[in-house]
Design a protein around this motif. Structure first.
Motif, mmCIF file in Angstrom:
data_model
loop_
_atom_site.group_PDB
_atom_site.id
_atom_site.type_symbol
_atom_site.label_atom_id
_atom_site.label_comp_id
_atom_site.label_asym_id
_atom_site.label_seq_id
_atom_site.Cartn_x
_atom_site.Cartn_y
_atom_site.Cartn_z
ATOM 1 N N LYS A 82 0.836 -1.195 0.000
ATOM 2 C CA LYS A 82 0.000 0.000 0.000
ATOM 3 C C LYS A 82 0.878 1.254 0.000
ATOM 4 N N THR A 83 0.764 2.042 -1.073
ATOM 5 C CA THR A 83 1.527 3.277 -1.192
ATOM 6 C C THR A 83 0.667 4.454 -0.724
ATOM 7 N N LYS A 84 1.198 5.649 -0.812
ATOM 8 C CA LYS A 84 0.448 6.827 -0.373
ATOM 9 C C LYS A 84 -0.747 7.104 -1.277
ATOM 10 N N LYS A 85 -0.638 6.723 -2.570
ATOM 11 C CA LYS A 85 -1.707 7.008 -3.516
ATOM 12 C C LYS A 85 -2.578 5.795 -3.830
ATOM 13 N N ASP A 86 -1.994 4.607 -3.863
ATOM 14 C CA ASP A 86 -2.749 3.416 -4.279
ATOM 15 C C ASP A 86 -2.088 2.172 -3.706
ATOM 16 N N PHE A 87 -1.949 1.129 -4.507
ATOM 17 C CA PHE A 87 -1.237 -0.059 -4.060
ATOM 18 C C PHE A 87 -0.549 -0.699 -5.261
ATOM 19 N N ILE A 88 0.471 -1.499 -4.971
ATOM 20 C CA ILE A 88 1.134 -2.286 -6.001
ATOM 21 C C ILE A 88 1.167 -3.745 -5.551
ATOM 22 N N VAL A 89 1.384 -4.633 -6.497
ATOM 23 C CA VAL A 89 1.402 -6.071 -6.225
ATOM 24 C C VAL A 89 2.824 -6.576 -6.431
ATOM 25 N N MET A 90 3.359 -7.224 -5.409
ATOM 26 C CA MET A 90 4.694 -7.817 -5.506
ATOM 27 C C MET A 90 4.573 -9.337 -5.535
ATOM 28 N N VAL A 91 5.184 -9.951 -6.538
ATOM 29 C CA VAL A 91 5.160 -11.411 -6.628
ATOM 30 C C VAL A 91 6.584 -11.944 -6.699
ATOM 31 N N GLU A 92 6.727 -13.167 -6.232
ATOM 32 C CA GLU A 92 8.021 -13.857 -6.276
ATOM 33 C C GLU A 92 7.809 -15.223 -6.910
ATOM 34 N N ASP A 93 8.555 -15.519 -7.967
ATOM 35 C CA ASP A 93 8.403 -16.825 -8.624
ATOM 36 C C ASP A 93 9.189 -17.890 -7.859
ATOM 37 N N ASN A 94 9.101 -19.119 -8.321
ATOM 38 C CA ASN A 94 9.723 -20.239 -7.615
ATOM 39 C C ASN A 94 11.245 -20.210 -7.657
ATOM 40 N N LYS A 95 11.816 -19.369 -8.508
ATOM 41 C CA LYS A 95 13.269 -19.245 -8.588
ATOM 42 C C LYS A 95 13.783 -18.067 -7.767
ATOM 43 N N GLY A 96 12.866 -17.352 -7.095
ATOM 44 C CA GLY A 96 13.281 -16.229 -6.267
ATOM 45 C C GLY A 96 13.250 -14.891 -6.960
ATOM 46 N N GLY A 97 12.847 -14.867 -8.217
ATOM 47 C CA GLY A 97 12.759 -13.605 -8.934
ATOM 48 C C GLY A 97 11.524 -12.823 -8.533
#
Length: 234
Positions: A179-194
């Protein structure tokens, strides 16, 4: 005159008998008197107050009203049916436990080790839910700040409740809402750690870029569990 009076009384009696016969003679369901329970050979069926059969007219071993979720819970053998007061079925399955999941949502544990999530009356109103408000079946499921995190064999994913939309499919090692000051972002991590960041449209949208210093600072805020909502200072 006496003959006319007799006819009037007889007509009134007939009307009264007809009125009585037209009313269903069930027992009001405890917690919701607009629903009537009928017993036959030790089993129970349920109708609306006007006599309309619901739950497909089936007979059950027990029928109860859950005041927290405001739904009907009917059991027959190892099968449990959850339904709205109008008889619309939400779920029929081997339910072993129903417990609060927070924010007026309820976690439904099934015998096959899967889980579902059901919105209660306040959650339905707060999040403007018009459908069943049911999420599942999943291996794991959790709600945080208006987001539903779900896990299947391939991994974790997340959906937004209002409006109801998927933000990341269930195939990631971890997934977080930032959750940012203006909206939100989505963070994902794949099975290789990326790791990758996406805007409010989720993984179906464009990637979101932030400076490496901000990313490192953000990574330190992530919880130990593979999902959750994190506050950001940008």
């Amino acid at each position: 005159m006496k003959k006319l009076l007799f006819v009037v009384i007889l007509a009134a009696m007939c009307c009264g008998m007809t009125s009585c016969e037209s009313k269903p003679q069930g027992t009001p369901l405890e917690g919701n008197e607009n629903l009537l329970v009928f017993e036959k050979n030790g089993l129970f069926s349920i109708k609306q107050a006007d006599g309309t059969p619901i739950l497909l007219g089936n007979f059950y071993e027990t029928i109860q009203w859950d005041n927290n979720m405001e739904i009907i819970i009917a059991k027959n053998g190892d099968q449990t049916t959850l339904a709205w007061p109008d008889g619309h079925t939400i779920l029929t399955d081997k339910i072993v436990k129903i417990e609060s999941a927070g924010e007026d949502f309820y976690r439904i544990s099934l015998a096959d080790n899967h889980v579902c999530l059901l919105a209660g009356p306040s959650a339905r109103q707060n999040y403007k839910i018009t459908g069943d408000g049911l999420w599942g079946k999943m291996q794991e499921i959790s709600i945080e700040s208006g987001f539903v995190f779900m896990k299947r064999d391939a991994g974790w994913g997340v959906a937004r409740i209002d409006p109801r939309e998927g933000l990341a499919p269930t195939n990631y090692k971890s997934v977080y809402i930032i959750k940012t000051k203006k909206d939100f972002i989505v963070m994902v991590e794949d099975n290789k750690g990326g790791r990758a960041l996406f805007g409010p449209r989720g993984t179906s949208g464009e990637e979101y870029r932030i400076p490496s210093k901000k990313l490192k600072k953000l990574l330190k805020k992530l919880p130990d569990k593979p999902f959750g909502v994190v506050e950001a200072d940008f």
